[in-house]
Design a protein around this motif. Structure first.
Motif, PDB file in Angstrom:
ATOM      1  N   UNK A 418     -28.985 -16.044  61.610  1.00  0.00           N
ATOM      2  CA  UNK A 418     -28.182 -17.279  61.535  1.00  0.00           C
ATOM      3  C   UNK A 418     -28.554 -18.154  60.331  1.00  0.00           C
ATOM      4  N   UNK A 419     -29.861 -18.402  60.054  1.00  0.00           N
ATOM      5  CA  UNK A 419     -30.186 -19.232  58.887  1.00  0.00           C
ATOM      6  C   UNK A 419     -29.695 -18.627  57.574  1.00  0.00           C
ATOM      7  N   UNK A 420     -29.669 -17.310  57.496  1.00  0.00           N
ATOM      8  CA  UNK A 420     -29.228 -16.655  56.261  1.00  0.00           C
ATOM      9  C   UNK A 420     -27.714 -16.756  56.092  1.00  0.00           C
ATOM     10  N   UNK A 421     -26.982 -16.756  57.201  1.00  0.00           N
ATOM     11  CA  UNK A 421     -25.534 -16.997  57.122  1.00  0.00           C
ATOM     12  C   UNK A 421     -25.280 -18.394  56.565  1.00  0.00           C
ATOM     13  N   UNK A 422     -26.079 -19.368  57.029  1.00  0.00           N
ATOM     14  CA  UNK A 422     -25.949 -20.748  56.528  1.00  0.00           C
ATOM     15  C   UNK A 422     -26.262 -20.800  55.028  1.00  0.00           C
ATOM     16  N   UNK A 423     -27.261 -20.044  54.592  1.00  0.00           N
ATOM     17  CA  UNK A 423     -27.610 -20.005  53.167  1.00  0.00           C
ATOM     18  C   UNK A 423     -26.481 -19.401  52.338  1.00  0.00           C
ATOM     19  N   UNK A 424     -25.803 -18.391  52.885  1.00  0.00           N
ATOM     20  CA  UNK A 424     -24.663 -17.796  52.184  1.00  0.00           C
ATOM     21  C   UNK A 424     -23.533 -18.809  52.031  1.00  0.00           C
ATOM     22  N   UNK A 425     -23.295 -19.587  53.085  1.00  0.00           N
ATOM     23  CA  UNK A 425     -22.275 -20.636  53.000  1.00  0.00           C
ATOM     24  C   UNK A 425     -22.644 -21.649  51.915  1.00  0.00           C
ATOM     25  N   UNK A 426     -23.914 -21.994  51.861  1.00  0.00           N
ATOM     26  CA  UNK A 426     -24.386 -22.929  50.837  1.00  0.00           C
ATOM     27  C   UNK A 426     -24.205 -22.342  49.443  1.00  0.00           C
ATOM     28  N   UNK A 427     -24.460 -21.036  49.304  1.00  0.00           N
ATOM     29  CA  UNK A 427     -24.281 -20.368  48.012  1.00  0.00           C
ATOM     30  C   UNK A 427     -22.819 -20.418  47.574  1.00  0.00           C
ATOM     31  N   UNK A 428     -21.902 -20.197  48.521  1.00  0.00           N
ATOM     32  CA  UNK A 428     -20.467 -20.274  48.201  1.00  0.00           C
ATOM     33  C   UNK A 428     -20.109 -21.674  47.726  1.00  0.00           C
ATOM     34  N   UNK A 429     -20.659 -22.688  48.392  1.00  0.00           N
ATOM     35  CA  UNK A 429     -20.395 -24.074  48.001  1.00  0.00           C
ATOM     36  C   UNK A 429     -20.901 -24.338  46.580  1.00  0.00           C
ATOM     37  N   UNK A 430     -22.099 -23.859  46.266  1.00  0.00           N
ATOM     38  CA  UNK A 430     -22.652 -24.042  44.923  1.00  0.00           C
ATOM     39  C   UNK A 430     -21.788 -23.364  43.867  1.00  0.00           C
ATOM     40  N   UNK A 431     -21.297 -22.164  44.183  1.00  0.00           N
ATOM     41  CA  UNK A 431     -20.484 -21.428  43.213  1.00  0.00           C
ATOM     42  C   UNK A 431     -19.131 -22.105  43.016  1.00  0.00           C
ATOM     43  N   UNK A 432     -18.632 -22.775  44.057  1.00  0.00           N
ATOM     44  CA  UNK A 432     -17.386 -23.537  43.902  1.00  0.00           C
ATOM     45  C   UNK A 432     -17.610 -24.770  43.031  1.00  0.00           C
ATOM     46  N   UNK A 433     -18.770 -25.398  43.172  1.00  0.00           N
ATOM     47  CA  UNK A 433     -19.071 -26.594  42.385  1.00  0.00           C
ATOM     48  C   UNK A 433     -19.420 -26.222  40.941  1.00  0.00           C
ATOM     49  N   UNK A 434     -20.165 -25.101  40.798  1.00  0.00           N
ATOM     50  CA  UNK A 434     -20.582 -24.637  39.471  1.00  0.00           C
ATOM     51  C   UNK A 434     -20.060 -23.208  39.263  1.00  0.00           C
ATOM     52  N   UNK A 435     -18.783 -23.057  38.924  1.00  0.00           N
ATOM     53  CA  UNK A 435     -18.174 -21.725  38.811  1.00  0.00           C
ATOM     54  C   UNK A 435     -18.862 -20.796  37.822  1.00  0.00           C
ATOM     55  N   UNK A 436     -19.543 -21.360  36.814  1.00  0.00           N
ATOM     56  CA  UNK A 436     -20.163 -20.508  35.799  1.00  0.00           C
ATOM     57  C   UNK A 436     -21.269 -19.631  36.383  1.00  0.00           C
ATOM     58  N   UNK A 437     -21.765 -19.964  37.574  1.00  0.00           N
ATOM     59  CA  UNK A 437     -22.765 -19.101  38.226  1.00  0.00           C
ATOM     60  C   UNK A 437     -22.195 -17.702  38.431  1.00  0.00           C
ATOM     61  N   UNK A 438     -20.906 -17.634  38.725  1.00  0.00           N
ATOM     62  CA  UNK A 438     -20.265 -16.349  39.035  1.00  0.00           C
ATOM     63  C   UNK A 438     -19.431 -15.816  37.879  1.00  0.00           C
ATOM     64  N   UNK A 439     -19.647 -16.343  36.692  1.00  0.00           N
ATOM     65  CA  UNK A 439     -18.919 -15.809  35.539  1.00  0.00           C
ATOM     66  C   UNK A 439     -19.858 -15.400  34.424  1.00  0.00           C
TER      67      UNK A 439
END
Length: 451
Positions: A418-439
């Protein structure tokens, strides 16, 4: 009959076939052929094999069985255990170093195998017993391995990304490159949680001991000499060399993705032959057998999923669904949220391969029209599908862990992830805020904006 009604029947029919217990490939193929028989010209049934062949006659798909061969060669040898032991030797003095070592070993193994279940099994077989022997709670140990295994579909070479590149008609090389930044981000987040959880469990163990309780193995200091560390280091070098060699061949422009997959498979076979003396037919048989079975199963799912998508397109179901989504006039981020939520729900029941090939015709046109770069979205969608590998009821990695550690209750494994699922959600949020992480490039290169 209207397209909307046909679409609803198609969706309901798919769910009925899926929940009947029929294998996914047969379920998708059966519902597709049934709707071809009812709603399409009779002659279309004569072209089923031709349609499947034409859809699968994509050179990019050739890399799938070759990467599976590479992963099987590494997974069926002692590579996972050796990789884990060497990393553990160098990180054991760091708070939570044993847990962090499992995360790093999972990341490196994932980058060589491209398979989440293979990563989970190979690293978990050595990592879970070692962590439990050192005092880690079964819940914590299971969670680290299950979550670390999900990196197999994010870090290149990822079979899921190969299929997304086919479905979205995007560059596989760019997609692989875009997955590296988020992969590193996930490793950092998982490692940070491992250190935090270690300190918490260590403090609990120390308090228990100070109050007259049993001494936990947590409190036993582990010592390794510099000689021991360097003695284990050569176990990592060959596989890091394999990883670097494949990456250089791909991103240096020396080979296409399919050629790189073949090169990786050949080098992996050579390495296990030289290092582990695995060259006899009896030793290679499990590797080749595993490759053949997994490749056949996966290609069957791909073929039937493509037929399923073809029928959706012919009956204008996917186009109408895409138009309906656009007609909602949602803001671009609301649109993205709705689509990702749909992917999460589908992850309760379907593997990533089926989710990509079934939903791509519907979700990609609206996303492209909204201004999202499909390379960037492919990475975000992959992370969301990673959650599906560790959340119930179908979380595949959960059952892999249960298989290699049958004495850990399923409830503990689920709570451990469960905590790791929450971390994945947080990672998605970060990538939405800072798109260059995934480019890997400035946002302007891909036309992305956080506004």
């Amino acid at each position: 009959m209207s397209v909307g009604i046909i679409g609803v029947l198609y969706g309901l029919g798919t769910l009925i076939f899926m929940f009947s217990g029929m294998p996914i490939a047969f379920a998708l193929g059966s519902i597709a052929v049934l709707f071809m028989f009812i709603f399409m010209p009779g002659s279309s049934l004569d072209t089923v094999t031709l349609n499947v062949y034409e859809e699968m006659a994509n050179i990019t798909l050739l890399s799938v069985p070759l990467f599976i061969l590479k992963g099987a060669a590494i997974g069926k040898s002692r590579a996972g255990a050796d990789l884990y032991l060497a990393i553990h030797a160098w990180m054991h003095k760091i708070p939570g170093g044993l847990g962090i070592a499992n995360v790093f070993a999972s990341a490196l193994f994932a980058a060589m195998s491209g398979s989440s279940p293979a990563t989970c099994s190979a690293i978990g077989s050595a990592g879970i017993p070692e962590m439990r022997a050192r005092g880690y709670s079964p819940r914590f140990a299971a969670g680290i391995i299950a979550a670390g295994g999900t990196l197999g579909i994010l870090l290149p070479p990822s079979i899921v990304m190969i299929l997304f590149s086919v479905a979205a008609e995007q560059s596989l090389g760019r997609l692989f490159l875009a997955g590296i930044g988020p992969g590193i981000l996930m490793v950092v987040l998982f490692s940070g949680y491992a250190a935090f959880r270690y300190k918490k469990e260590y403090k609990e163990a120390l308090d228990t001991y100070n109050h007259g309780g049993k001494k936990s193995p947590y409190l036993d200091a582990m010592t390794l000499t510099l000689y021991d560390k360097f003695r284990l280091l050569p176990r990592v070098v060959p596989f890091v060399t394999l990883l670097v060699g494949v990456m250089v061949a791909l991103y240096g422009g020396f080979a296409t993705p399919s050629e790189t997959a073949g090169l990786g498979g050949l080098l992996a076979l050579c390495l296990i032959a030289v290092i582990y003396r695995m060259w006899r037919p009896s030793q290679l048989k499990p590797i080749l057998s595993s490759t053949l079975k997994e490749s056949t199963m996966l290609m069957f799912i791909i073929g039937m999923s493509l037929l399923y998508s073809y029928v959706m397109s012919y009956l204008h179901i996917s186009q109408s669904a895409a138009e309906a989504i656009v007609a909602l006039s949602l803001s671009k981020w609301a649109l993205l949220s709705v689509i990702l939520l749909m992917v999460v729900v589908l992850g309760f029941f379907l593997p990533p391969v089926s989710i990509i090939l079934m939903t791509a015709p519907i979700i990609l046109p609206p996303l492209k029209a909204a201004g999202f770069d499909l390379i960037w979205f492919g990475v975000v969608m992959t992370i969301v599908m990673e959650m599906g590998l560790i959340h119930p009821p179908v979380g595949l990695n959960i059952f892999v862990i249960k298989n290699i550690a049958p004495d850990i209750p399923l409830k503990d494994i689920i709570w451990g992830v469960v905590p790791f699922v929450a971390l994945m959600m947080f990672a998605v949020l970060l990538i939405c805020i800072f798109p260059s992480i995934a480019t890997g490039f400035p946002d302007a290169v891909y036309g992305l904006s956080t506004k």
